[in-house]
Design an enzyme around this catalytic site. Structure first.
Site, PDB file in Angstrom:
ATOM      1  N   LYS A   1      32.737  53.001  40.911  1.00  0.00           N
ATOM      2  CA  LYS A   1      31.469  52.702  41.570  1.00  0.00           C
ATOM      3  C   LYS A   1      31.460  53.395  42.933  1.00  0.00           C
ATOM      4  O   LYS A   1      32.499  53.500  43.585  1.00  0.00           O
ATOM      5  CB  LYS A   1      31.298  51.197  41.758  1.00  0.00           C
ATOM      6  CG  LYS A   1      31.201  50.407  40.470  1.00  0.00           C
ATOM      7  CD  LYS A   1      31.055  48.918  40.770  1.00  0.00           C
ATOM      8  CE  LYS A   1      31.030  48.092  39.500  1.00  0.00           C
ATOM      9  NZ  LYS A   1      30.928  46.639  39.793  1.00  0.00           N
TER      10      LYS A   1
ATOM     11  N   ASP B   1      40.860  43.161  49.062  1.00  0.00           N
ATOM     12  CA  ASP B   1      40.298  41.907  48.544  1.00  0.00           C
ATOM     13  C   ASP B   1      41.057  40.687  49.052  1.00  0.00           C
ATOM     14  O   ASP B   1      40.482  39.613  49.214  1.00  0.00           O
ATOM     15  CB  ASP B   1      40.383  41.903  47.010  1.00  0.00           C
ATOM     16  CG  ASP B   1      39.110  42.403  46.357  1.00  0.00           C
ATOM     17  OD1 ASP B   1      38.402  43.196  46.999  1.00  0.00           O
ATOM     18  OD2 ASP B   1      38.838  42.002  45.216  1.00  0.00           O
TER      19      ASP B   1
ATOM     20  N   ASN C   1      31.478  38.280  36.247  1.00  0.00           N
ATOM     21  CA  ASN C   1      32.400  38.232  35.120  1.00  0.00           C
ATOM     22  C   ASN C   1      33.708  37.605  35.579  1.00  0.00           C
ATOM     23  O   ASN C   1      34.314  36.797  34.890  1.00  0.00           O
ATOM     24  CB  ASN C   1      32.638  39.628  34.553  1.00  0.00           C
ATOM     25  CG  ASN C   1      33.365  39.574  33.222  1.00  0.00           C
ATOM     26  OD1 ASN C   1      33.004  38.801  32.342  1.00  0.00           O
ATOM     27  ND2 ASN C   1      34.401  40.381  33.070  1.00  0.00           N
ATOM     28  N   GLY C   2      34.145  37.973  36.796  1.00  0.00           N
ATOM     29  CA  GLY C   2      35.221  37.269  37.475  1.00  0.00           C
ATOM     30  C   GLY C   2      34.615  36.202  38.365  1.00  0.00           C
ATOM     31  O   GLY C   2      33.513  36.364  38.880  1.00  0.00           O
TER      32      GLY C   2
ATOM     33  N   ARG D   1      26.254  35.799  30.577  1.00  0.00           N
ATOM     34  CA  ARG D   1      25.741  34.424  30.576  1.00  0.00           C
ATOM     35  C   ARG D   1      24.284  34.361  30.121  1.00  0.00           C
ATOM     36  O   ARG D   1      23.834  33.319  29.648  1.00  0.00           O
ATOM     37  CB  ARG D   1      25.875  33.797  31.958  1.00  0.00           C
ATOM     38  CG  ARG D   1      27.222  33.877  32.633  1.00  0.00           C
ATOM     39  CD  ARG D   1      28.416  33.469  31.816  1.00  0.00           C
ATOM     40  NE  ARG D   1      29.526  33.199  32.730  1.00  0.00           N
ATOM     41  CZ  ARG D   1      30.297  34.144  33.281  1.00  0.00           C
ATOM     42  NH1 ARG D   1      30.115  35.419  32.968  1.00  0.00           N
ATOM     43  NH2 ARG D   1      31.268  33.808  34.127  1.00  0.00           N
TER      44      ARG D   1
ATOM     45  N   GLU E   1      29.250  43.619  49.403  1.00  0.00           N
ATOM     46  CA  GLU E   1      30.614  44.016  49.741  1.00  0.00           C
ATOM     47  C   GLU E   1      30.658  45.417  50.335  1.00  0.00           C
ATOM     48  O   GLU E   1      31.471  45.700  51.224  1.00  0.00           O
ATOM     49  CB  GLU E   1      31.492  43.940  48.489  1.00  0.00           C
ATOM     50  CG  GLU E   1      31.648  42.528  47.954  1.00  0.00           C
ATOM     51  CD  GLU E   1      32.309  42.488  46.588  1.00  0.00           C
ATOM     52  OE1 GLU E   1      33.544  42.335  46.548  1.00  0.00           O
ATOM     53  OE2 GLU E   1      31.593  42.610  45.578  1.00  0.00           O
TER      54      GLU E   1
END
Length: 421
Positions: free
Chosen positions: A14, A148, A211-212, A284, A387
């Site tokens: 990304k 992170d 997803n995490g 989801r 972020e």
């Protein structure tokens, strides 16, 4: 000043280009299916149609070469020359105990990141590959590592140590580290602004649900506990990860199914969580749709996920003692109103009063929303994370010599006059 932010995964890269003077994103995108074949780039420029191009990327070097060629392309790019890029910020998932803040990458730093890659064997190797690839393409500009784990290095010893043989911590670094730090940092500082307080005055629970999934208990502006642990496997139910389970289950199933350590690790990380319960979905939106149509396993998956999210709110409220706000962020947290509703409903007794209409209306990644009633003692916000803006501000501050640390640095988004673009 143009800052390139890179986030290299095992099979994707990304990127985002940020114009610091204009304070806006000028381009962003992703190269997908790196290494595994049928690679392509999706390149987005505000006001233009998304550009897609198939191009085989057998490694991260080729992927980053493709990104650079695309951003300077005469038809699809936004830069005239590669030399317009002033610096590069790299997401690094695991910094161990050594890195408590973002740092300029030199040989010593890169070696240190390599030394802790055994703690994140799925994540750090592609991060390192991305750094080395970008340095090869842009050798004369500064490269900065944003970790992170850094935000969580303020956790007290009783929160990060496991009740295991102490020698494991001394010899192998076995402890809680936590992840999604830049996301928790960003949304907690934005929540403080929405509360009309400084970060040091706030106790906040942040919930990064994509997803995490990870939660963070933030007391006075600093992380005091977080749900992910030594690895991103611990904690809440996730798209494909199991989260918290009885530690005896892996050994039990290894015996029953004759599984190797590598196989059971893969199952817990890639075939469990929402996917494991539903048998077919991680998105989801699919789970919500099929649950509403009577699919029992999808309904159970939603119930399990919301129940675990609710438990973490209660747990971290006890840790903090006093709670000002809860924040939902990331893809599911920002867009999944049914999951938010299931998580928050029934918490009136501890001071959280959900406004169902506000919650249903908070379905955008472009607006910060209050989803509790005006008289709710504890506020719940939906705050889109950013972020990459944290990456950019850390990089610029390091270049200018004004960076301190994530607790004390004067981020633009922590100010009352900040406007999200």
């Amino acid at each position: 000043m143009i800052i390139l932010a890179l986030n290299c995964g095992s099979s994707s890269v990304k990127y985002q280009l940020f114009d610091w003077e204009r304070k806006e994103v000028v381009a962003k995108g992703m190269v997908e299916r790196v290494i595994i074949g049928d690679s392509f780039i999706m390149h987005e420029v505000p006001g233009r149609e998304t550009y897609r191009k198939e191009y085989e990327c057998p490694d991260h070097q080729v992927a980053i070469d493709l990104i650079i060629r695309t951003v300077v392309d005469a038809d699809h790019g936004v830069l005239k020359d590669i030399n317009e890029i002033s610096a590069v910020g790299h997401r690094v998932v695991h910094g161990g105990e050594m890195f408590t803040r973002s740092v300029l990458i030199d040989e010593k730093v890169l070696d240190a990141v390599k030394e802790v890659q055994h703690l994140a064997p799925l994540h750090n190797p592609p991060n390192i590959a991305g750094i080395e690839a970008a340095q090869a393409v842009l050798p004369h500009v500064p490269h900065v590592a944003i970790f992170d784990t850094a935000f969580h290095q303020t956790m007290p010893e009783h929160a990060y140590l496991y009740p295991l043989p102490y020698e494991w911590y001394e010899k192998y670094g076995v402890r809680r580290y936590g992840f999604h730090g830049t996301s928790h940092l960003y949304v907690s500082k934005r929540a403080a602004v929405l509360l009309g307080k400084t970060p040091s005055e706030c106790n906040i629970i942040t919930m990064h649900i994509g997803n995490g999934v990870s939660h963070c208990a933030i007391k006075g502006g600093v992380s005091v506990d977080t749900s992910m642990g030594l690895t991103p496997l611990e904690g809440a139910v996730m798209g494909t990860r199991c989260g918290d389970i009885d530690p005896a289950i892996p050994a039990f199933m290894m015996q029953k199914e004759n599984l190797s350590a590598k196989e059971i690790d893969s199952i817990l990380n890639k075939k469990s969580g929402v996917l494991g319960v539903t048998g077919r979905f991680t998105d989801r939106r699919d789970v919500i749709e099929h649950a509403s149509n009577g699919d029992h396993r999808c309904k159970v998956a939603l119930d399990i996920e919301a129940y675990r999210l609710k438990k973490y709110i209660g747990t971290y409220m006890a840790v903090l003692g006093r709670l000002d706000a809860v924040v939902f962020t990331a893809g599911v947290g920002e867009m999944g109103w049914p999951i938010r509703e299931k998580t928050i409903e029934g918490l009136e007794g501890i001071g959280i009063k959900l406004d169902r209409e506000r919650n249903k209306g908070a379905m955008t990644r472009k607006r910060e929303s209050l989803i509790t009633t005006d008289d709710s003692p504890i506020k719940v916000f939906v705050i889109p994370t950013d972020e990459e803006l944290v990456f950019t501000e850390d990089v610029v501050a390091i270049l200018n010599g004004t960076y301190t640390d994530h607790m004390n640095f004067d981020y633009s988004f922590a100010r009352t006059d900040f406007v999200r673009k």
